[in-house]
Design a protein around this motif. Structure first.
Motif, short mmCIF file in Angstrom:
data_model
loop_
_atom_site.label_atom_id
_atom_site.label_comp_id
_atom_site.label_asym_id
_atom_site.label_seq_id
_atom_site.Cartn_x
_atom_site.Cartn_y
_atom_site.Cartn_z
N THR A 26 0.84 -1.18 0.00
CA THR A 26 0.00 0.00 0.00
C THR A 26 0.89 1.24 0.00
O THR A 26 2.12 1.15 0.01
CB THR A 26 -0.92 0.01 1.22
OG1 THR A 26 -0.12 0.09 2.41
CG2 THR A 26 -1.76 -1.26 1.29
N VAL A 27 0.24 2.41 -0.02
CA VAL A 27 1.03 3.65 0.04
C VAL A 27 1.84 3.71 1.32
O VAL A 27 3.02 4.12 1.32
CB VAL A 27 0.08 4.87 -0.06
CG1 VAL A 27 0.86 6.16 0.05
CG2 VAL A 27 -0.68 4.83 -1.38
N ARG A 50 4.87 1.49 1.07
CA ARG A 50 5.92 2.05 0.23
C ARG A 50 6.68 3.17 0.94
O ARG A 50 7.87 3.36 0.72
CB ARG A 50 5.32 2.55 -1.08
CG ARG A 50 4.67 1.45 -1.90
CD ARG A 50 4.11 1.96 -3.21
NE ARG A 50 5.17 2.31 -4.14
CZ ARG A 50 4.96 2.80 -5.36
NH1 ARG A 50 3.72 2.98 -5.78
NH2 ARG A 50 5.98 3.10 -6.15
N LEU A 51 5.97 3.92 1.79
CA LEU A 51 6.64 4.98 2.54
C LEU A 51 7.68 4.42 3.50
O LEU A 51 8.74 5.02 3.70
CB LEU A 51 5.61 5.81 3.30
CG LEU A 51 4.73 6.75 2.47
CD1 LEU A 51 3.71 7.44 3.36
CD2 LEU A 51 5.57 7.79 1.74
N LEU A 77 -0.22 3.88 -6.86
CA LEU A 77 0.09 4.20 -5.46
C LEU A 77 0.40 2.93 -4.68
O LEU A 77 1.47 2.78 -4.12
CB LEU A 77 -1.08 4.97 -4.84
CG LEU A 77 -1.44 6.30 -5.52
CD1 LEU A 77 -2.62 6.95 -4.82
CD2 LEU A 77 -0.25 7.23 -5.53
N ALA A 78 -0.55 2.00 -4.66
CA ALA A 78 -0.31 0.68 -4.10
C ALA A 78 0.21 -0.24 -5.20
O ALA A 78 -0.19 -0.12 -6.36
CB ALA A 78 -1.58 0.12 -3.47
N ARG A 79 1.10 -1.15 -4.84
CA ARG A 79 1.71 -2.05 -5.82
C ARG A 79 1.36 -3.49 -5.47
O ARG A 79 1.39 -3.88 -4.30
CB ARG A 79 3.23 -1.89 -5.85
CG ARG A 79 3.73 -0.54 -6.30
CD ARG A 79 3.51 -0.30 -7.76
NE ARG A 79 4.30 -1.20 -8.60
CZ ARG A 79 4.24 -1.19 -9.94
NH1 ARG A 79 3.39 -0.38 -10.56
NH2 ARG A 79 5.00 -2.01 -10.64
#
Length: 479
Positions: free
Chosen positions: A88-89, A92-93, A258-260
């Motif tokens: 998710t975003v 990734r952060l 945004l999400a991968r």
């Protein structure tokens, strides 16, 4: 920071109903006491998560969970079939990922690691791919790219899909379930206010009948364009950077803005194939190539590998099939058409529904309800076109069916993947001397088109059934 991801995952199920309740509810704050239960659930989930541990052995994974009620699970590498890496975003952060390991058995994953460092997640995927071998050796294998979608192709995908309409419908359903009295006074009040505002704006222009008609058409076009714009936005979020690659005997699909999502599955786990095209697909000269895989849950969006080509040119789809099924000879199948006289069987179900619509509308609009009978000529024409396209094909390696006219599909499977053969006959089939041959494989979803041959003459259905049964008896089942 692992607790943060668990907290967000549980709260996101309640945040939308909570906001609706606060801003659109009746103002009764006692309803917020239900959040105490949410807090207890979050604490319980955190307790379970902090007691979750896993280890990597020579031949499999060992998962330990629980403190008071302890569980120890050993998962051999050979049992793991699908590997899903999701970011998710928030993932990734922080440079982490969620990993799901699925087998060919049930819908639940064999193991789920909600928060792993991205490097550890990819290393775990490599271990599973090599069945516990040397990760360095796996990293040296060259991954061949089979398909990569450009942003323009992703926008075309959004144009041919109805994701915006589905999202709006899901939002209205959520509001109806969350807002008190929404099914009563709220829709009527919103509709009355909207109509009053619209007519207040339009009355100042003193339009005639033609003007009102053009305004209605413009409104419909605006709503349709807004829904298509929303569908294209959703397609960009979900399929941006889509790439299908092959490494050894495994396929990997990666996508998302945004999400991968990154999903890996062995090629042999593909059970059935589906080619689809609608009207917009044909206008854009595109198709969709989907697959059924063992262990993939159709309700887990983005978790399983469902689409080898979300959208692609027909030649590209045929090339993927020829590459992944080199012995199937998809482009040279001997198609057998069904008798064209079966069109009335496709037309027959529309008769009672049309009669019911006329009967219900008669009490509201009187004789104008007879206009609903105009549907019958179109339905008969559509049934004739569908009957012309229906057919099946079979050779030494593959069996395929095709149906549809407005929205067409081809569905096929390798003979080695068939698990169930069944002949069914309805009372109308017995009267007409026909039958339906059902062909079932593992991993088939309820929402996809079925693998069946309808309206076959009974003797032809029995011959095909016996031929398939004899062929399957000589073949080992390739699970």
């Amino acid at each position: 920071m692992s607790w943060l991801f668990v907290l967000v995952q549980h709260l996101r199920q309640y945040i939308v109903p909570l906001l609706i309740l606060i801003f659109l509810g009746r103002g009764d704050r006692n309803e917020l006491y239900s959040l105490i239960g949410v807090g207890v659930l979050v604490l319980f989930s955190l307790w379970r998560y902090f007691t979750y541990r896993y280890g990597v052995g020579a031949n499999g994974l060992v998962v330990r969970s629980g403190l008071l009620n302890r569980s120890l699970r050993v998962i051999p590498f050979v049992r793991i079939q699908n590997v899903g890496v999701h970011q998710t975003v928030l993932h990734r952060l922080f440079g982490v990922a969620e990993v799901r390991l699925e087998s060919a058995g049930g819908k639940e994953p064999e193991a789920q690691m909600r928060v792993l460092k991205l490097a550890d997640a990819l290393a775990l995927e490599t271990l599973v791919r090599r069945r516990g071998g040397d990760p360095a050796q796996a990293a040296e294998e060259r991954a061949d790219s089979l398909l990569r979608l450009s942003p323009a192709e992703v926008l075309r995908l959004g144009l041919v899909s109805n994701g915006g309409l589905i999202l709006v419908g899901a939002g209205l359903a959520a509001i109806m379930q969350s807002v008190p009295d929404f099914n009563g006074r709220v829709p009527e009040r919103m509709l009355r206010v909207g109509v009053r505002w619209l007519f207040g704006r339009v009355e100042g222009y003193h339009l005639d009948a033609a003007g009102y008609a053009l305004l209605a058409v413009a409104g419909i076009v605006f709503v349709a364009a807004a829904l298509k714009g929303l569908s294209m936005t959703l397609a960009l979020l979900r399929y941006y950077g889509f790439e299908l690659s092959e490494q050894g005997r495994r396929l990997t699909a990666e996508r998302g803005l945004l999400a991968r999502w990154r999903t890996t599955v062995p090629r042999r786990r593909i059970q059935a194939w589906t080619l689809e095209e609608g009207v917009l697909h044909r206008l854009l000269r595109r198709r969709r190539l989907a697959v059924d895989t063992v262990g993939g849950d159709e309700h887990e969006d983005g978790r399983a590998l469902k689409e080898l080509a979300p959208i692609a040119a027909p030649a590209v789809c045929d090339g993927l099939i020829a590459h992944l099924l080199p012995h199937a000879r998809w482009d040279a199948l001997p198609w057998q058409a069904l008798p064209k006289a079966v069109w009335w069987r496709l037309f027959l179900p529309d008769l009672p529904w049309t009669a019911l619509a006329v009967f219900i509308a008669y009490w509201q609009v009187g004789e104008w309800s007879l206009l609903a009978l105009l549907w019958l000529p179109w339905s008969a024409f559509k049934a004739q076109r569908r009957a012309r396209r229906m057919g099946y094909a079979m050779d030494a390696e593959l069996i395929a069916v095709r149906e549809g006219w407005w929205r067409r599909y081809w569905r096929f499977a390798e003979l080695d993947k068939l698990q169930v053969l069944q002949i069914t006959r309805s009372p109308l089939d017995r009267r007409c001397g026909t039958a339906t041959l059902w062909l079932d494989t593992a991993g088939a979803g309820a929402l996809g088109p079925p693998l069946r041959i309808r309206f076959l003459p009974l003797d032809e259905a029995q011959r095909l059934y016996e031929r398939l049964a004899a062929s399957l008896a000589k073949r080992p089942l390739r699970w």
